[in-house]
Scaffold this motif. Sequence first.
Motif, PDB file in Angstrom:
ATOM      1  N   GLY A  92       0.787  -1.225   0.000  1.00  0.00           N
ATOM      2  CA  GLY A  92       0.000   0.000   0.000  1.00  0.00           C
ATOM      3  C   GLY A  92       0.819   1.273   0.000  1.00  0.00           C
ATOM      4  N   LYS A  93       2.117   1.161  -0.241  1.00  0.00           N
ATOM      5  CA  LYS A  93       3.006   2.326  -0.194  1.00  0.00           C
ATOM      6  C   LYS A  93       3.776   2.470  -1.505  1.00  0.00           C
ATOM      7  CE  LYS A  93       3.702   1.728   4.792  1.00  0.00           C
ATOM      8  NZ  LYS A  93       4.711   1.479   5.861  1.00  0.00           N
ATOM      9  N   PRO A  94       4.254   3.683  -1.814  1.00  0.00           N
ATOM     10  CA  PRO A  94       5.086   3.866  -3.009  1.00  0.00           C
ATOM     11  C   PRO A  94       6.294   2.935  -2.977  1.00  0.00           C
ATOM     12  CG  PRO A  94       4.409   5.984  -2.135  1.00  0.00           C
ATOM     13  CD  PRO A  94       3.978   4.966  -1.128  1.00  0.00           C
ATOM     14  N   GLY A  95       6.612   2.378  -4.142  1.00  0.00           N
ATOM     15  CA  GLY A  95       7.739   1.469  -4.236  1.00  0.00           C
ATOM     16  C   GLY A  95       7.403   0.021  -4.002  1.00  0.00           C
ATOM     17  N   GLY A  96       6.146  -0.266  -3.626  1.00  0.00           N
ATOM     18  CA  GLY A  96       5.747  -1.656  -3.399  1.00  0.00           C
ATOM     19  C   GLY A  96       5.629  -2.433  -4.703  1.00  0.00           C
ATOM     20  N   LYS A  97       5.612  -3.751  -4.601  1.00  0.00           N
ATOM     21  CA  LYS A  97       5.472  -4.600  -5.786  1.00  0.00           C
ATOM     22  C   LYS A  97       4.108  -4.351  -6.440  1.00  0.00           C
ATOM     23  CE  LYS A  97       8.401  -8.271  -3.901  1.00  0.00           C
ATOM     24  NZ  LYS A  97       8.456  -9.687  -3.470  1.00  0.00           N
ATOM     25  N   LYS A  98       4.076  -4.331  -7.759  1.00  0.00           N
ATOM     26  CA  LYS A  98       2.859  -3.993  -8.488  1.00  0.00           C
ATOM     27  C   LYS A  98       2.035  -5.206  -8.886  1.00  0.00           C
ATOM     28  CE  LYS A  98       4.953   0.222 -10.327  1.00  0.00           C
ATOM     29  NZ  LYS A  98       5.348   0.991 -11.546  1.00  0.00           N
ATOM     30  N   THR A  99       2.543  -6.395  -8.681  1.00  0.00           N
ATOM     31  CA  THR A  99       1.793  -7.626  -8.933  1.00  0.00           C
ATOM     32  C   THR A  99       2.015  -8.565  -7.763  1.00  0.00           C
ATOM     33  OG1 THR A  99       3.635  -8.673 -10.123  1.00  0.00           O
ATOM     34  CG2 THR A  99       2.047  -7.415 -11.445  1.00  0.00           C
ATOM     35  N   GLY A 100       1.094  -9.517  -7.602  1.00  0.00           N
ATOM     36  CA  GLY A 100       1.262 -10.484  -6.522  1.00  0.00           C
ATOM     37  C   GLY A 100      -0.065 -11.051  -6.062  1.00  0.00           C
ATOM     38  N   GLN A 101      -0.008 -11.941  -5.080  1.00  0.00           N
ATOM     39  CA  GLN A 101      -1.203 -12.619  -4.587  1.00  0.00           C
ATOM     40  C   GLN A 101      -2.059 -11.694  -3.734  1.00  0.00           C
ATOM     41  OE1 GLN A 101      -1.739 -15.667  -5.730  1.00  0.00           O
ATOM     42  NE2 GLN A 101      -3.706 -15.954  -4.731  1.00  0.00           N
ATOM     43  N   ASN A 102      -1.438 -11.029  -2.790  1.00  0.00           N
ATOM     44  CA  ASN A 102      -2.169 -10.118  -1.903  1.00  0.00           C
ATOM     45  C   ASN A 102      -1.727  -8.690  -2.202  1.00  0.00           C
ATOM     46  OD1 ASN A 102      -3.465 -12.244  -0.349  1.00  0.00           O
ATOM     47  ND2 ASN A 102      -1.424 -12.665   0.470  1.00  0.00           N
ATOM     48  N   MET A 103      -2.662  -7.898  -2.726  1.00  0.00           N
ATOM     49  CA  MET A 103      -2.294  -6.564  -3.193  1.00  0.00           C
ATOM     50  C   MET A 103      -3.187  -5.483  -2.604  1.00  0.00           C
ATOM     51  SD  MET A 103       0.315  -6.914  -5.170  1.00  0.00           S
ATOM     52  CE  MET A 103       0.325  -5.309  -5.971  1.00  0.00           C
ATOM     53  N   SER A 104      -2.558  -4.356  -2.313  1.00  0.00           N
ATOM     54  CA  SER A 104      -3.269  -3.145  -1.937  1.00  0.00           C
ATOM     55  C   SER A 104      -3.038  -2.125  -3.049  1.00  0.00           C
ATOM     56  CB  SER A 104      -2.768  -2.643  -0.584  1.00  0.00           C
ATOM     57  OG  SER A 104      -3.512  -1.516  -0.164  1.00  0.00           O
ATOM     58  N   ASP A 105      -3.335  -0.865  -2.776  1.00  0.00           N
ATOM     59  CA  ASP A 105      -3.109   0.185  -3.769  1.00  0.00           C
ATOM     60  C   ASP A 105      -3.191   1.543  -3.094  1.00  0.00           C
ATOM     61  OD1 ASP A 105      -6.084   1.097  -3.956  1.00  0.00           O
ATOM     62  OD2 ASP A 105      -6.183  -1.040  -4.400  1.00  0.00           O
ATOM     63  N   TYR A 106      -2.739   2.562  -3.799  1.00  0.00           N
ATOM     64  CA  TYR A 106      -2.906   3.922  -3.296  1.00  0.00           C
ATOM     65  C   TYR A 106      -3.287   4.829  -4.467  1.00  0.00           C
ATOM     66  CZ  TYR A 106       1.971   4.511  -4.912  1.00  0.00           C
ATOM     67  OH  TYR A 106       3.121   4.540  -5.661  1.00  0.00           O
ATOM     68  N   VAL A 107      -3.870   5.979  -4.141  1.00  0.00           N
ATOM     69  CA  VAL A 107      -4.424   6.873  -5.154  1.00  0.00           C
ATOM     70  C   VAL A 107      -3.306   7.651  -5.837  1.00  0.00           C
ATOM     71  CG1 VAL A 107      -5.987   8.805  -5.580  1.00  0.00           C
ATOM     72  CG2 VAL A 107      -6.556   7.093  -3.837  1.00  0.00           C
ATOM     73  N   ILE A 108      -3.352   7.687  -7.166  1.00  0.00           N
ATOM     74  CA  ILE A 108      -2.428   8.504  -7.942  1.00  0.00           C
ATOM     75  C   ILE A 108      -2.981   9.933  -7.972  1.00  0.00           C
ATOM     76  CG2 ILE A 108      -1.399   8.869 -10.217  1.00  0.00           C
ATOM     77  CD1 ILE A 108      -1.704   5.837 -10.686  1.00  0.00           C
ATOM     78  N   SER A 109      -2.184  10.879  -7.516  1.00  0.00           N
ATOM     79  CA  SER A 109      -2.638  12.269  -7.407  1.00  0.00           C
ATOM     80  C   SER A 109      -3.069  12.818  -8.766  1.00  0.00           C
ATOM     81  CB  SER A 109      -1.508  13.132  -6.831  1.00  0.00           C
ATOM     82  OG  SER A 109      -1.920  14.476  -6.720  1.00  0.00           O
ATOM     83  N   GLY A 110      -4.247  13.458  -8.785  1.00  0.00           N
ATOM     84  CA  GLY A 110      -4.769  14.073  -9.996  1.00  0.00           C
ATOM     85  C   GLY A 110      -5.337  13.099 -11.009  1.00  0.00           C
ATOM     86  N   SER A 111      -5.500  11.847 -10.622  1.00  0.00           N
ATOM     87  CA  SER A 111      -5.940  10.792 -11.552  1.00  0.00           C
ATOM     88  C   SER A 111      -7.443  10.831 -11.797  1.00  0.00           C
ATOM     89  CB  SER A 111      -5.562   9.428 -10.986  1.00  0.00           C
ATOM     90  OG  SER A 111      -6.267   9.187  -9.771  1.00  0.00           O
ATOM     91  N   PHE A 112      -7.873  10.015 -12.757  1.00  0.00           N
ATOM     92  CA  PHE A 112      -9.295   9.886 -13.052  1.00  0.00           C
ATOM     93  C   PHE A 112     -10.068   9.393 -11.824  1.00  0.00           C
ATOM     94  CE2 PHE A 112      -7.621   9.109 -17.492  1.00  0.00           C
ATOM     95  CZ  PHE A 112      -7.998  10.351 -17.974  1.00  0.00           C
ATOM     96  N   PHE A 113      -9.490   8.438 -11.110  1.00  0.00           N
ATOM     97  CA  PHE A 113     -10.164   7.949  -9.904  1.00  0.00           C
ATOM     98  C   PHE A 113     -10.369   9.076  -8.905  1.00  0.00           C
ATOM     99  CE2 PHE A 113      -9.918   6.702  -5.467  1.00  0.00           C
ATOM    100  CZ  PHE A 113     -10.984   5.825  -5.376  1.00  0.00           C
ATOM    101  N   GLU A 114      -9.332   9.844  -8.643  1.00  0.00           N
ATOM    102  CA  GLU A 114      -9.438  10.927  -7.669  1.00  0.00           C
ATOM    103  C   GLU A 114     -10.496  11.946  -8.089  1.00  0.00           C
ATOM    104  OE1 GLU A 114      -6.140  13.047  -5.055  1.00  0.00           O
ATOM    105  OE2 GLU A 114      -6.165  13.868  -7.099  1.00  0.00           O
TER     106      GLU A 114
END
Length: 257
Positions: free
Chosen positions: A122-144
């Motif tokens: 769930g933090k910057p620099g974390g692995k982008k693929t895997g079995q158990n994954m979290s995520d964080y918001v990209i600033s200024g993104s479509f989601f935000e």
Amino acid sequence: MVSTPTEEIYSKLQKAFQKFNDQLFGGSLSNCVITLRANKRTAGYFYKNRFGSKGNDNLCHEIALNPEWFGVTENIDLYQTLVHEMAHQWQFEFGSPSRAGYHNEEWSKKMQSIGLMPSHNGKPGGKKTGQNMSDYVISGSFFEQSYNQLVAENCIVTWYDRIILSSNLAEPIKAKLEEEIKQIQIDGGNESKLKEKELIINALSKIEIIQMKPAGNNGDKNKKKYTCPGCDNNVWGKPNLNLICGDCLKKFELNDI
């Protein structure tokens, strides 16, 4: 007009699903059944073709959200979970999913394109693929941008599950929030964020933690073995039972061996 907690919760979740579908997935996702399911292991999950209809042969996917998390995380985390699972739905309908529970590169790239950065911790620099994954918001993104529209429309779920099945959830979150509040106060930061974190801490004070019995035989440790002295039949039950054998009409004896 929404008048009950049930209508309030599900109407807001459905509205959020529709906005995210339209703005992040181009309206391509099929309708799904959004459910609330308590699960101490996860904040949510996607289950393909989970629901069927008695009236026809139609099948419908499920996106399950864990209401235990609603009261102990910020509003944006709930909608991150929803979109995380919508990305799994997108991959099932249009892509190539890997084994159950695995977040592959195709899924990861889709998440990034809509504004959520996959991270195993769930933090910057974390692995982008895997079995158990979290995520964080990209600033200024479509989601935000979509999320901010939902906030402006008061499309925020305020109800939460007070009964938590694991003590591993509440205390770490409370400690983390208290540190974040201190930092916001030091920095003289966003008042709305400060208020939201304080509301979560208030919700934590109302939560009841239920300790679940271990699975398997561990839950049977308090049971005792009883043996009939006439036919050697055995039964197991709670201590101090008064049992009569139906075959030979003798009283069962406690067997501590």
